[in-house]
Write a protein that holds these residues in place. Structure first.
Motif, PDB file in Angstrom:
ATOM      1  N   GLY A   1       0.771  -1.236   0.000  1.00  0.00           N
ATOM      2  CA  GLY A   1       0.000   0.000   0.000  1.00  0.00           C
ATOM      3  C   GLY A   1       0.800   1.281   0.000  1.00  0.00           C
ATOM      4  O   GLY A   1       0.215   2.364   0.095  1.00  0.00           O
ATOM      5  N   THR A   2       2.107   1.200  -0.121  1.00  0.00           N
ATOM      6  CA  THR A   2       2.915   2.418  -0.097  1.00  0.00           C
ATOM      7  C   THR A   2       2.810   3.174  -1.420  1.00  0.00           C
ATOM      8  O   THR A   2       2.528   2.596  -2.471  1.00  0.00           O
ATOM      9  N   LEU A   3       3.044   4.473  -1.331  1.00  0.00           N
ATOM     10  CA  LEU A   3       3.039   5.340  -2.505  1.00  0.00           C
ATOM     11  C   LEU A   3       4.334   6.142  -2.491  1.00  0.00           C
ATOM     12  O   LEU A   3       4.688   6.744  -1.478  1.00  0.00           O
ATOM     13  N   GLU A   4       5.046   6.127  -3.606  1.00  0.00           N
ATOM     14  CA  GLU A   4       6.292   6.878  -3.730  1.00  0.00           C
ATOM     15  C   GLU A   4       6.139   7.946  -4.803  1.00  0.00           C
ATOM     16  O   GLU A   4       5.399   7.757  -5.770  1.00  0.00           O
ATOM     17  N   GLU A   5       6.847   9.064  -4.627  1.00  0.00           N
ATOM     18  CA  GLU A   5       6.838  10.122  -5.624  1.00  0.00           C
ATOM     19  C   GLU A   5       8.263  10.405  -6.074  1.00  0.00           C
ATOM     20  O   GLU A   5       9.211  10.265  -5.298  1.00  0.00           O
ATOM     21  N   TYR A   6       8.398  10.810  -7.323  1.00  0.00           N
ATOM     22  CA  TYR A   6       9.721  11.123  -7.855  1.00  0.00           C
ATOM     23  C   TYR A   6      10.132  12.515  -7.417  1.00  0.00           C
ATOM     24  O   TYR A   6       9.378  13.475  -7.581  1.00  0.00           O
ATOM     25  N   ARG A   7      11.332  12.603  -6.838  1.00  0.00           N
ATOM     26  CA  ARG A   7      11.896  13.881  -6.419  1.00  0.00           C
ATOM     27  C   ARG A   7      13.048  14.245  -7.362  1.00  0.00           C
ATOM     28  O   ARG A   7      14.126  13.632  -7.299  1.00  0.00           O
ATOM     29  N   PRO A   8      12.839  15.211  -8.258  1.00  0.00           N
ATOM     30  CA  PRO A   8      13.907  15.583  -9.199  1.00  0.00           C
ATOM     31  C   PRO A   8      15.187  16.015  -8.514  1.00  0.00           C
ATOM     32  O   PRO A   8      16.287  15.733  -9.004  1.00  0.00           O
ATOM     33  N   SER A   9      15.073  16.699  -7.374  1.00  0.00           N
ATOM     34  CA  SER A   9      16.262  17.189  -6.678  1.00  0.00           C
ATOM     35  C   SER A   9      17.143  16.055  -6.180  1.00  0.00           C
ATOM     36  O   SER A   9      18.352  16.212  -6.015  1.00  0.00           O
ATOM     37  N   GLU A  10      16.543  14.881  -5.937  1.00  0.00           N
ATOM     38  CA  GLU A  10      17.272  13.720  -5.462  1.00  0.00           C
ATOM     39  C   GLU A  10      17.406  12.651  -6.536  1.00  0.00           C
ATOM     40  O   GLU A  10      18.120  11.668  -6.347  1.00  0.00           O
ATOM     41  N   ASP A  11      16.707  12.847  -7.662  1.00  0.00           N
ATOM     42  CA  ASP A  11      16.701  11.886  -8.773  1.00  0.00           C
ATOM     43  C   ASP A  11      16.358  10.474  -8.285  1.00  0.00           C
ATOM     44  O   ASP A  11      17.001   9.501  -8.650  1.00  0.00           O
ATOM     45  N   ARG A  12      15.307  10.380  -7.476  1.00  0.00           N
ATOM     46  CA  ARG A  12      14.863   9.076  -7.000  1.00  0.00           C
ATOM     47  C   ARG A  12      13.431   9.179  -6.499  1.00  0.00           C
ATOM     48  O   ARG A  12      12.890  10.283  -6.316  1.00  0.00           O
ATOM     49  N   PHE A  13      12.803   8.014  -6.328  1.00  0.00           N
ATOM     50  CA  PHE A  13      11.466   7.931  -5.774  1.00  0.00           C
ATOM     51  C   PHE A  13      11.562   7.814  -4.259  1.00  0.00           C
ATOM     52  O   PHE A  13      12.357   7.029  -3.747  1.00  0.00           O
ATOM     53  N   VAL A  14      10.758   8.581  -3.548  1.00  0.00           N
ATOM     54  CA  VAL A  14      10.742   8.542  -2.091  1.00  0.00           C
ATOM     55  C   VAL A  14       9.309   8.371  -1.608  1.00  0.00           C
ATOM     56  O   VAL A  14       8.348   8.745  -2.306  1.00  0.00           O
ATOM     57  N   ALA A  15       9.141   7.841  -0.402  1.00  0.00           N
ATOM     58  CA  ALA A  15       7.807   7.610   0.149  1.00  0.00           C
ATOM     59  C   ALA A  15       7.063   8.927   0.353  1.00  0.00           C
ATOM     60  O   ALA A  15       7.649   9.914   0.803  1.00  0.00           O
ATOM     61  N   VAL A  16       5.792   8.923   0.016  1.00  0.00           N
ATOM     62  CA  VAL A  16       4.957  10.119   0.222  1.00  0.00           C
ATOM     63  C   VAL A  16       4.616  10.239   1.701  1.00  0.00           C
ATOM     64  O   VAL A  16       4.264   9.253   2.342  1.00  0.00           O
TER      65      VAL A  16
END
Length: 216
Positions: free
Chosen positions: A201-216
């Protein structure tokens, strides 16, 4: 049209249940939507996979999201003379007619379309290379993403990375549409890359500043 059949009884029963409860309790809202038209705040581009329930994930009401679903939540590049117009038409309508403020590209775990692209590009699914394969030609959109993850040795990790590349490739292709690029640069539109794990059930979003997907 002799091929069309009556609706199965269990679908009809579910409809009548909805009409008698959810619709009846919100009849004024439905009539307002019908009379005034839709004004969705966001477009969501998600996979056809039956396990991805966009409105449940975000707790959305009717009229809130303009939703377009296709295999592997892909957006083709801007090609006015091309053949992949279904998704492109939906994007055009959302941005130029509905004036949505957000476009969410939602990928997910265990995506069959992405797995098909992985197998096709790695030589394990030659049937998808056939010109007659609609799935294969659609998954050609994701080939640049496969090239970026091809160096990952573990197959499971490579496939998981390709699921997220499907999101990034789609965002890159969105920016190839002149009207999308113009709206983004004018700050009338924001693009968001998301990936959902169906199992936990987790949701991740792409963070351009980190160039990776992180948990919302």
């Amino acid at each position: 049209m002799s091929f069309a059949k009556p609706l199965p009884a269990y679908f009809a029963k579910r409809y009548h249940g909805w009409k008698a409860t959810a619709y009846e309790e919100n009849k004024a809202w439905y009539r307002r939507l019908a009379d005034e038209g839709q004004r969705p705040r966001a477009m969501v581009i998600s996979c056809c996979d039956s396990r991805v329930h966009v409105t449940s994930i975000f707790g959305a009401d009717q009229g809130e999201f303009f939703i377009h679903r296709n295999i592997a939540n892909l957006v083709p590049p801007y090609e006015p003379d091309g053949e992949a117009h279904g998704t492109s038409a939906a994007v055009e309508y959302a941005v130029t007619a509905l004036n949505v403020a957000h476009i969410l590209v939602l990928g997910h775990s265990s995506c069959g379309g992405v797995k098909g692209c992985h197998d096709m590009c790695s030589g394990k699914a030659p049937e998808l290379e056939e010109k007659s394969s609609f799935v294969g030609r659609w998954m050609d959109i994701l080939r640049p993403g496969y090239d970026r993850v091809a160096g990952i040795e573990d197959e499971a990790a490579r496939t998981r990375a390709l699921e997220k590349e499907a999101v990034l490739v789609s965002i890159e292709n969105l920016m190839s549409f002149p009207f999308v690029k113009e709206a983004v640069e004018a700050e009338r539109l924001a693009l968001h890359g998301l990936w959902h794990d169906i199992g936990n059930g987790t949701l991740e979003e792409y963070r351009p500043s980190e160039d990776r997907f992180v948990a919302v």
